[in-house]
Design a protein around this motif. Structure first.
Motif, PDB file in Angstrom:
ATOM      1  N   GLY A  34       0.821  -1.202   0.133  1.00 47.55           N
ATOM      2  CA  GLY A  34      -0.177  -0.015  -0.049  1.00 47.55           C
ATOM      3  C   GLY A  34       0.940   1.157  -0.059  1.00 47.55           C
ATOM      4  O   GLY A  34       2.103   1.253   0.387  1.00 47.55           O
ATOM      5  N   SER A  35       0.434   2.406  -0.492  1.00 49.26           N
ATOM      6  CA  SER A  35       1.081   3.637  -0.621  1.00 49.26           C
ATOM      7  C   SER A  35       0.850   4.372   0.589  1.00 49.26           C
ATOM      8  O   SER A  35       1.840   5.392   0.724  1.00 49.26           O
ATOM      9  CB  SER A  35       0.844   4.266  -1.778  1.00 49.26           C
ATOM     10  OG  SER A  35      -0.562   4.493  -2.012  1.00 49.26           O
ATOM     11  N   THR A  36      -0.115   4.329   1.517  1.00 47.84           N
ATOM     12  CA  THR A  36      -0.274   4.939   2.731  1.00 47.84           C
ATOM     13  C   THR A  36      -0.466   4.106   3.614  1.00 47.84           C
ATOM     14  O   THR A  36      -0.909   2.965   3.545  1.00 47.84           O
ATOM     15  CB  THR A  36      -1.328   6.070   2.411  1.00 47.84           C
ATOM     16  OG1 THR A  36      -2.820   5.321   2.252  1.00 47.84           O
ATOM     17  CG2 THR A  36      -1.030   6.832   0.991  1.00 47.84           C
ATOM     18  N   PRO A  37      -0.346   4.526   5.163  1.00 44.52           N
ATOM     19  CA  PRO A  37      -0.767   3.794   6.098  1.00 44.52           C
ATOM     20  C   PRO A  37      -2.347   3.246   6.205  1.00 44.52           C
ATOM     21  O   PRO A  37      -2.790   2.008   6.448  1.00 44.52           O
ATOM     22  CB  PRO A  37      -0.602   4.417   7.419  1.00 44.52           C
ATOM     23  CG  PRO A  37       0.540   5.245   6.970  1.00 44.52           C
ATOM     24  CD  PRO A  37       0.408   5.658   5.626  1.00 44.52           C
ATOM     25  N   GLN A  38      -3.197   4.302   5.527  1.00 43.21           N
ATOM     26  CA  GLN A  38      -4.586   3.807   5.497  1.00 43.21           C
ATOM     27  C   GLN A  38      -4.756   2.665   4.385  1.00 43.21           C
ATOM     28  O   GLN A  38      -5.569   1.752   4.656  1.00 43.21           O
ATOM     29  CB  GLN A  38      -5.493   4.887   5.010  1.00 43.21           C
ATOM     30  CG  GLN A  38      -5.442   6.107   5.952  1.00 43.21           C
ATOM     31  CD  GLN A  38      -4.351   7.023   6.240  1.00 43.21           C
ATOM     32  OE1 GLN A  38      -3.381   6.951   5.387  1.00 43.21           O
ATOM     33  NE2 GLN A  38      -4.109   7.235   7.325  1.00 43.21           N
ATOM     34  N   LYS A  39      -4.062   2.756   3.292  1.00 40.28           N
ATOM     35  CA  LYS A  39      -4.283   1.511   2.406  1.00 40.28           C
ATOM     36  C   LYS A  39      -3.493   0.369   2.900  1.00 40.28           C
ATOM     37  O   LYS A  39      -4.041  -0.835   2.620  1.00 40.28           O
ATOM     38  CB  LYS A  39      -3.641   2.090   0.884  1.00 40.28           C
ATOM     39  CG  LYS A  39      -4.515   3.145   0.187  1.00 40.28           C
ATOM     40  CD  LYS A  39      -3.904   3.437  -1.103  1.00 40.28           C
ATOM     41  CE  LYS A  39      -4.747   4.580  -1.693  1.00 40.28           C
ATOM     42  NZ  LYS A  39      -4.428   4.923  -3.046  1.00 40.28           N
ATOM     43  N   GLU A  40      -2.595   0.461   3.467  1.00 37.25           N
ATOM     44  CA  GLU A  40      -1.920  -0.684   4.085  1.00 37.25           C
ATOM     45  C   GLU A  40      -2.843  -1.415   5.054  1.00 37.25           C
ATOM     46  O   GLU A  40      -2.889  -2.688   5.211  1.00 37.25           O
ATOM     47  CB  GLU A  40      -0.602  -0.377   4.681  1.00 37.25           C
ATOM     48  CG  GLU A  40       0.616   0.146   3.851  1.00 37.25           C
ATOM     49  CD  GLU A  40       1.919   0.663   4.502  1.00 37.25           C
ATOM     50  OE1 GLU A  40       2.809   1.032   3.995  1.00 37.25           O
ATOM     51  OE2 GLU A  40       1.688   0.801   5.773  1.00 37.25           O
ATOM     52  N   SER A  41      -3.433  -0.471   5.889  1.00 36.14           N
ATOM     53  CA  SER A  41      -4.467  -1.072   6.985  1.00 36.14           C
ATOM     54  C   SER A  41      -5.418  -1.775   6.570  1.00 36.14           C
ATOM     55  O   SER A  41      -5.913  -2.637   6.998  1.00 36.14           O
ATOM     56  CB  SER A  41      -4.544  -0.107   7.802  1.00 36.14           C
ATOM     57  OG  SER A  41      -3.569   0.686   8.821  1.00 36.14           O
ATOM     58  N   GLN A  42      -6.155  -0.929   5.326  1.00 38.07           N
ATOM     59  CA  GLN A  42      -7.250  -1.950   4.684  1.00 38.07           C
ATOM     60  C   GLN A  42      -6.881  -3.163   4.289  1.00 38.07           C
ATOM     61  O   GLN A  42      -7.705  -4.230   4.368  1.00 38.07           O
ATOM     62  CB  GLN A  42      -7.745  -0.767   3.663  1.00 38.07           C
ATOM     63  CG  GLN A  42      -8.342   0.224   4.143  1.00 38.07           C
ATOM     64  CD  GLN A  42      -8.761   1.537   3.123  1.00 38.07           C
ATOM     65  OE1 GLN A  42      -8.235   1.024   1.922  1.00 38.07           O
ATOM     66  NE2 GLN A  42      -9.611   2.561   3.362  1.00 38.07           N
ATOM     67  N   ALA A  43      -5.603  -3.167   3.427  1.00 37.32           N
ATOM     68  CA  ALA A  43      -5.364  -4.513   3.176  1.00 37.32           C
ATOM     69  C   ALA A  43      -5.063  -5.548   4.213  1.00 37.32           C
ATOM     70  O   ALA A  43      -5.423  -6.852   4.168  1.00 37.32           O
ATOM     71  CB  ALA A  43      -3.965  -4.440   2.272  1.00 37.32           C
TER      72      ALA A  43
END
Length: 145
Positions: free
Chosen positions: A40-49
């Motif tokens: 993911g490119s941001t902590p938010q996208k990483e966290s969703q994954a």
């Protein structure tokens, strides 16, 4: 019990890859092991994954704001989860910028590896070793002295 280790990326440095591989192999003697690498490119996208990968499993997110466990306490925590009927625990190592507030709120528990800030690669190795050590404690084996 199945332990599901979810990491953002994989260890890039040679020492960390070797340490991860060694302790992941050892850990398989104590638990069923699943490893998922997300990006993911941001902590938010990483966290969703991470949340998608964890599914319904209780999520233990590594975070400096979390509870610190000694090795015997970690072993007891994992054992108690198993006795309570938890078939799987998911452990999440976030990216270099950590987890989002959304992931921290969704986590079953936040676990801090200590007051030191660890490089991302080293945190993955410490996680795998700590879980292996907890397994040896549960079985009464001499690794933990």
């Amino acid at each position: 019990m199945r332990l599901h280790l979810i990491t953002v990326g994989e260890p890039r440095l040679a020492y960390a890859r070797a340490g991860w591989d060694e302790y992941a192999l050892r850990l398989k003697h104590y638990h069923k092991l699943q490893v998922t690498r997300v990006s993911g490119s941001t902590p938010q996208k990483e966290s969703q994954a991470i949340l998608r990968a964890a599914g319904r499993a209780p999520l233990v997110a590594l975070d400096p704001r979390g509870r610190q466990f000694g090795s015997p306490e970690l072993s007891a925590f994992i054992d108690a989860q198993g006795l309570a009927g938890t078939g799987e625990l998911a452990f999440a190592v976030g990216g270099p910028d950590g987890h989002s507030d959304e992931l921290r709120a969704a986590a079953h528990i936040l676990w801090s590896l200590g007051a030191l800030t660890l490089p991302h690669d080293l945190a993955m190795v410490v996680l795998a070793e700590a879980l292996y050590r907890a397994g040896t404690i549960s079985r009464g084996e001499p690794y933990h002295r």
